[in-house]
Design a protein around this motif. Structure first.
Motif, PDB file in Angstrom:
ATOM      1  N   CYS A 193      -7.756  30.461 -11.856  1.00  0.00           N
ATOM      2  CA  CYS A 193      -7.763  31.025 -10.447  1.00  0.00           C
ATOM      3  C   CYS A 193      -7.733  32.523 -10.272  1.00  0.00           C
ATOM      4  N   GLU A 238      -6.103  34.326  -8.054  1.00  0.00           N
ATOM      5  CA  GLU A 238      -5.104  34.881  -7.859  1.00  0.00           C
ATOM      6  C   GLU A 238      -3.921  34.439  -8.655  1.00  0.00           C
ATOM      7  N   CYS A 239      -3.560  33.439  -8.966  1.00  0.00           N
ATOM      8  CA  CYS A 239      -2.520  33.030  -9.808  1.00  0.00           C
ATOM      9  C   CYS A 239      -2.686  32.606 -11.310  1.00  0.00           C
ATOM     10  N   THR A 249      -3.862  30.202 -12.787  1.00  0.00           N
ATOM     11  CA  THR A 249      -3.714  28.954 -13.153  1.00  0.00           C
ATOM     12  C   THR A 249      -4.986  28.361 -13.688  1.00  0.00           C
ATOM     13  N   CYS A 309      -7.263  28.133  -7.003  1.00  0.00           N
ATOM     14  CA  CYS A 309      -6.524  26.942  -6.939  1.00  0.00           C
ATOM     15  C   CYS A 309      -6.283  26.275  -5.560  1.00  0.00           C
ATOM     16  N   CYS A 315      -3.101  28.234  -4.030  1.00  0.00           N
ATOM     17  CA  CYS A 315      -3.538  29.570  -3.518  1.00  0.00           C
ATOM     18  C   CYS A 315      -4.174  29.494  -2.233  1.00  0.00           C
TER      19      CYS A 315
HETATM   20 ZN    ZN Z   1      -3.953  29.990  -7.531  1.00  0.00          ZN
END
Ligand code: ZN
Length: 198
Positions: free
Chosen positions: A58, A60-61, A63, A70, A73
């Protein structure tokens, strides 16, 4: 000794190489698979290949997901100002199962371990620091309570402190060395609610 044909033995061996699958389970799965209609087996193998091919981090995060962002997010319901830092996507799943955390996550994909030669640059820390340039109020460090998890928590808190963002650590109700995914939801919730400022 090879009781079965080479192909069936191959299948048992492949399945048995997966984590958590012992020889007996591998055999049971193998015999189940060979008795399935061919199109169902094809579907299963297609899903395996397609998932592997499309999986990515992802944006952003970090994962694992198959889209740029994801589902967590990209959800408007999640509070992007509270970030929980976990070691693996499985830890994320464990906290998600409690259904009580409304913030977002950051997945490090590991923990700092001088013994194994894993340093800060080998986990997704830079990505976390970049996120903190935005509007973030709290970083909850939920790494495992193993030596590596604690080392990582200390390192991150020292890194974040100068930014003035609140840094907390989940309570030590989590058994030492415990894998977060094996801990029940009540314990996880207690650990989250009892978090302390670092
Ligand atoms: Zn994410």
């Amino acid at each position: 000794m090879d009781y079965f044909s080479g192909r069936i033995s191959d299948l048992i061996e492949q399945l048995g190489s997966l984590p958590g699958i012992g020889r007996k389970t591998a055999q049971r799965l193998a015999f189940h698979i060979v008795s399935m209609p061919e199109e169902k087996v094809k579907k299963l193998s297609d899903v395996l290949i397609e998932t592997r091919r499309n999986v990515r981090y992802c944006r952003e995060c970090c994962t694992l997901t198959d889209a740029e962002l994801c589902p967590i997010c990209s959800s408007p319901k999640r509070d992007k100002r509270v970030i929980m830092v976990v070691e693996t996507p499985r830890d994320l799943a464990a906290y998600e199962k409690t259904g009580k955390f409304t913030g977002v996550y950051h997945v490090l994909h590991g923990a700092i371990s001088p013994m194994l030669g894993i340093g800060p640059d080998d986990i997704r820390l830079k990505e976390l620091m970049r996120r903190l340039e935005g509007d973030v109020q709290e970083v909850i460090i939920a790494t495992n309570s193993s030596l590596e998890g604690e080392t990582t928590a200390m390192y991150i808190s020292r890194l974040i402190k100068p930014t003035g963002i609140r840094v907390t650590r989940i309570a030590s109700g989590v058994p030492v060395g415990g894998d977060l995914e094996n801990i029940d939801e009540v314990t996880l919730l207690r650990a989250l609610e009892g978090r302390t400022q670092l």
